[in-house]
Design a protein around this motif. Structure first.
Motif, PDB file in Angstrom:
ATOM      1  N   PRO A  41       0.814  -1.228   0.000  1.00 23.81           N
ATOM      2  CA  PRO A  41       0.000   0.000   0.000  1.00 23.81           C
ATOM      3  C   PRO A  41       0.845   1.276   0.000  1.00 23.81           C
ATOM      4  O   PRO A  41       0.455   2.279  -0.587  1.00 23.81           O
ATOM      5  CB  PRO A  41      -0.821  -0.111   1.290  1.00 23.81           C
ATOM      6  CG  PRO A  41      -0.854  -1.565   1.608  1.00 23.81           C
ATOM      7  CD  PRO A  41       0.463  -2.106   1.134  1.00 23.81           C
ATOM      8  N   GLY A  42       1.994   1.235   0.633  1.00 16.55           N
ATOM      9  CA  GLY A  42       2.823   2.429   0.733  1.00 16.55           C
ATOM     10  C   GLY A  42       3.806   2.636  -0.396  1.00 16.55           C
ATOM     11  O   GLY A  42       4.250   3.761  -0.637  1.00 16.55           O
ATOM     12  N   ILE A  43       4.174   1.563  -1.105  1.00 18.13           N
ATOM     13  CA  ILE A  43       5.210   1.690  -2.146  1.00 18.13           C
ATOM     14  C   ILE A  43       4.691   1.557  -3.568  1.00 18.13           C
ATOM     15  O   ILE A  43       5.425   1.829  -4.516  1.00 18.13           O
ATOM     16  CB  ILE A  43       6.360   0.673  -1.927  1.00 18.13           C
ATOM     17  CG1 ILE A  43       5.871  -0.763  -2.087  1.00 18.13           C
ATOM     18  CG2 ILE A  43       7.033   0.897  -0.593  1.00 18.13           C
ATOM     19  CD1 ILE A  43       6.978  -1.798  -2.071  1.00 18.13           C
ATOM     20  N   ALA A  44       3.447   1.156  -3.738  1.00 16.68           N
ATOM     21  CA  ALA A  44       2.907   0.917  -5.081  1.00 16.68           C
ATOM     22  C   ALA A  44       3.009   2.151  -5.973  1.00 16.68           C
ATOM     23  O   ALA A  44       3.427   2.060  -7.127  1.00 16.68           O
ATOM     24  CB  ALA A  44       1.464   0.429  -5.009  1.00 16.68           C
ATOM     25  N   LYS A  45       2.652   3.310  -5.440  1.00 16.77           N
ATOM     26  CA  LYS A  45       2.667   4.530  -6.247  1.00 16.77           C
ATOM     27  C   LYS A  45       4.093   4.891  -6.680  1.00 16.77           C
ATOM     28  O   LYS A  45       4.331   5.258  -7.835  1.00 16.77           O
ATOM     29  CB  LYS A  45       2.039   5.676  -5.465  1.00 16.77           C
ATOM     30  CG  LYS A  45       1.810   6.918  -6.281  1.00 16.77           C
ATOM     31  CD  LYS A  45       1.038   7.961  -5.499  1.00 16.77           C
ATOM     32  CE  LYS A  45       0.809   9.192  -6.347  1.00 16.77           C
ATOM     33  NZ  LYS A  45       0.079  10.224  -5.630  1.00 16.77           N
ATOM     34  N   SER A  46       5.062   4.765  -5.771  1.00 17.58           N
ATOM     35  CA  SER A  46       6.463   5.081  -6.100  1.00 17.58           C
ATOM     36  C   SER A  46       7.032   4.106  -7.119  1.00 17.58           C
ATOM     37  O   SER A  46       7.703   4.519  -8.073  1.00 17.58           O
ATOM     38  CB  SER A  46       7.322   5.052  -4.829  1.00 17.58           C
ATOM     39  OG  SER A  46       6.901   6.027  -3.929  1.00 17.58           O
ATOM     40  N   LEU A  47       6.780   2.821  -6.926  1.00 18.37           N
ATOM     41  CA  LEU A  47       7.272   1.833  -7.895  1.00 18.37           C
ATOM     42  C   LEU A  47       6.621   2.030  -9.259  1.00 18.37           C
ATOM     43  O   LEU A  47       7.273   1.872 -10.290  1.00 18.37           O
ATOM     44  CB  LEU A  47       7.007   0.408  -7.399  1.00 18.37           C
ATOM     45  CG  LEU A  47       8.023  -0.168  -6.430  1.00 18.37           C
ATOM     46  CD1 LEU A  47       7.612  -1.562  -5.984  1.00 18.37           C
ATOM     47  CD2 LEU A  47       9.411  -0.198  -7.016  1.00 18.37           C
TER      48      LEU A  47
END
Length: 124
Positions: A41-47
């Motif tokens: 949930p926390g890294i999906a947007k950055s990746l």
């Protein structure tokens, strides 16, 4: 001129992170698949941003191409060197990217097939 045909969305990325096999080994970077799954949930947007940047530039990060060879036992006799086969352990971030690109391209290819066309080349 690079023509970007597709983007990976954060939701699609999050789903890919949730489906990662946590029993797989981590690569040279030491990032365990279980950590990626828990942090989805926390890294999906950055990746997603990183992956789409790679797609738009038609580049694959050099670091992601690295792998470690590891011997895997094929048979019960661990004293016989012929009972081992080599595998390459890649990092999980690269595995997810490969899966997303392949799946997205295959979906696009399927949706673009019209009237018996055999293949569609995707440019990015």
């Amino acid at each position: 001129m690079n023509k970007q045909v597709f983007n990976i969305t954060p939701l699609y990325e999050k789903e890919a992170l949730q489906e990662i096999n946590i029993k797989k080994a981590s690569g040279w970077d030491g990032i365990k698949p279980k950590l990626l799954k828990l942090a989805a949930p926390g890294i999906a947007k950055s990746l997603t941003g990183l992956y789409n940047c790679c797609i738009s530039k038609a580049e694959w990060l050099t670091e992601w191409k690295k792998g470690e060879w590891a011997p895997v036992l094929k048979d019960k006799d661990c004293t016989n060197i012929r009972n081992y086969r080599p595998i390459t352990v890649l990092n999980a971030v690269n595995k997810i990217f490969e899966t997303l690109v392949t799946t997205t391209k295959n979906c696009l290819r399927s949706s673009l097939l019209i009237g018996g066309e055999a293949d569609v080349k995707l440019l990015y």
